[in-house]
Design a protein around this motif. Structure first.
Motif, PDB file in Angstrom:
ATOM      1  N   UNK A  76       1.966   2.918 -11.132  1.00 13.41           N
ATOM      2  CA  UNK A  76       3.109   2.084 -10.772  1.00 13.41           C
ATOM      3  C   UNK A  76       4.322   2.948 -10.442  1.00 13.41           C
ATOM      4  N   UNK A  77       5.125   2.484  -9.514  1.00 13.72           N
ATOM      5  CA  UNK A  77       6.497   2.966  -9.406  1.00 13.72           C
ATOM      6  C   UNK A  77       7.391   1.739  -9.475  1.00 13.72           C
ATOM      7  N   UNK A 127       0.097   6.725   5.867  1.00 16.10           N
ATOM      8  CA  UNK A 127      -0.929   6.601   4.827  1.00 16.10           C
ATOM      9  C   UNK A 127      -1.370   7.957   4.282  1.00 16.10           C
ATOM     10  N   UNK A 128      -1.050   9.053   4.960  1.00 23.00           N
ATOM     11  CA  UNK A 128      -1.536  10.380   4.606  1.00 23.00           C
ATOM     12  C   UNK A 128      -0.558  11.083   3.663  1.00 23.00           C
ATOM     13  N   UNK A 160       5.021   7.182  -4.534  1.00 27.34           N
ATOM     14  CA  UNK A 160       3.705   6.892  -5.076  1.00 27.34           C
ATOM     15  C   UNK A 160       2.697   6.839  -3.956  1.00 27.34           C
ATOM     16  N   UNK A 161       1.612   7.591  -4.103  1.00 29.43           N
ATOM     17  CA  UNK A 161       0.525   7.559  -3.118  1.00 29.43           C
ATOM     18  C   UNK A 161      -0.753   7.261  -3.887  1.00 29.43           C
ATOM     19  N   UNK A 162      -1.090   5.970  -3.904  1.00 30.79           N
ATOM     20  CA  UNK A 162      -2.239   5.503  -4.658  1.00 30.79           C
ATOM     21  C   UNK A 162      -2.134   5.941  -6.130  1.00 30.79           C
ATOM     22  N   UNK A 185      -1.336   1.572  -0.433  1.00 27.37           N
ATOM     23  CA  UNK A 185      -0.990   2.110  -1.745  1.00 27.37           C
ATOM     24  C   UNK A 185       0.050   3.208  -1.700  1.00 27.37           C
ATOM     25  N   UNK A 186       0.909   3.201  -0.682  1.00 24.91           N
ATOM     26  CA  UNK A 186       2.044   4.124  -0.601  1.00 24.91           C
ATOM     27  C   UNK A 186       3.314   3.333  -0.896  1.00 24.91           C
TER      28      UNK A 186
END
Length: 406
Positions: free
Chosen positions: A163-164, A241-242, A264-266, A210-211
């Protein structure tokens, strides 16, 4: 063009009794008006499609009335705070601001989106652009007392959720305009959920891959009047997304204002303190791998000369640790740092907290203070990503869950 709206019922009473009311003798007509006119809160969810100018035109046309209202309130707020006419302030600000080159270089579609908002709403371009230079205008004013955002990042540990989360604190005149933009996916970008108000392209947000990105002003860090402004950084990240591409972007661009970003990235979480001259990653080294931040530099020493006492390299007794930002950071640390596993309930409790009555993490509307918790968000970035959000302070509103279309 596809456009739809959905009202999420987040109506709650404003708990102004939590603030000490002025005496009858001290209460001005202006304060009475501010108290009586606080609106009931509804989080509006609006879907836009397309790119660039088309997105902005939809936005401007749909929110033409609301943007006109916010323009009026912004101008009145500027006049009240600075005791100068808003047109004069705007003229001076744009004589200082030289952001157009960076915006067109890194995010040309977003420049066109702002132009579309102005045209669609019938407002002057500079007036709409200043909404989208929120942090940069604060930097120009050089007021350190108006910034109170509180952020938390929780990575996935042993397969848990990531989570963020943030309390987004901005000016009280924005109350009643809490809005969630759902920006539809294209071949070039994922679907996005973006917290904002009419006329502004982003405060924070997340995408369906999920970013997520949250941020808070660090006024003490050096700024650049030709860097890339915060709202444009956020939307650029949310179109990606990367992970490696995003981190390279954040750490290599010239930043317009001192800022802390929690990315947050996934399942992974990164915290960067960014100034005009450097970007430094902050990691408190907790066993649970959490991060958190408020509104002062912790690891980046690229500090403005007139804020030298906030340099994190200075000896401890010279740092103003009794100031608002340090007190809020201590509250987050106490609630998050030592937990074996941090759940979204722990995060929400922290974001609702008022451990110090004069320096709370969660800020109610107070007509005598310039700032309140406009909205609170908890983004879940693992599994099927989703957003939990309030309209207004989370101590006064329940979190509602919003999911992606796919």
């Amino acid at each position: 063009m596809k456009l739809k709206t959905n009202l999420l019922s987040v109506i709650s009473l404003i708990l102004l009794l939590a603030c000490s009311p002025p005496s009858e003798k001290e209460t001005t007509a202006k304060e009475i008006f501010a108290i009586s006119e606080v609106p009931k809160r509804e989080l509006r969810e609006v879907t836009f499609s397309g790119s660039g100018y088309e997105l902005g035109m939809q936005h401007g046309q749909f929110f033409k009335k609301e943007i006109g209202e916010i323009v009026f309130k912004w101008r009145e707020s500027v006049k009240d705070q600075l005791e100068r006419e808003a047109d004069e302030v705007l003229k001076e600000f744009f004589a200082y601001a030289d952001f157009e080159g960076s915006i067109k270089k890194w995010t040309p579609d977003l420049y066109e989106e702002v132009r579309g908002i102005a045209d669609g709403s019938g407002q002057d371009f500079d007036q709409i652009m200043v909404f989208n230079l929120l942090d940069e205008f604060w930097v120009y004013l050089n007021s350190i007392e108006n910034h109170h955002c509180s952020n938390i990042g929780v990575p996935s540990v042993n397969g848990g959720l990531s989570n963020i989360a943030q309390n987004m604190d901005i000016e009280p005149y924005t109350d009643g305009y809490q809005t969630l933009f759902r920006i539809e996916a294209t071949a070039e970008r994922p679907e996005q959920l973006v917290l904002s108000h009419p006329g502004l392209i982003a405060l924070n947000g997340m995408n369906s891959s999920g970013v997520g990105m949250i941020m808070n002003t660090i006024m003490q860090l050096n700024a650049s009047n030709s860097g890339l402004p915060v709202a444009f950084v956020v939307r650029k990240v949310l179109s990606s997304t990367d992970k490696d591409e995003i981190i390279k972007f954040i750490t290599s661009i010239n930043h317009a204002s001192g800022q802390n970003y929690i990315l947050g990235v996934r399942g992974e979480v990164f915290n960067f303190e960014a100034s005009a001259n450097r970007v430094v990653r902050f990691d408190p080294g907790n066993k649970n791998q959490t991060v958190y931040h408020t509104n002062h530099p912790i690891v980046n020493d690229d500090v403005k000369p007139w804020f030298a006492e906030y340099n994190p390299n200075e000896i401890a007794d010279t740092i103003p640790i009794t100031s608002n930002s340090y007190i809020r950071l201590a509250a987050l640390t106490t609630r998050i740092a030592d937990r074996n596993a941090v759940t979204d309930d722990h995060i929400k409790d922290a974001l609702r907290s008022k451990d110090d009555a004069n320096n709370p993490v969660c800020r109610s509307v107070d007509p005598k203070k310039n700032g309140f918790t406009f909205a609170s968000v908890v983004m879940t970035l693992t599994g099927e990503p989703y957003l939990q959000i309030t309209a207004g302070p989370p101590s006064e509103s329940e979190y509602f869950t919003v999911t992606f279309s796919n």
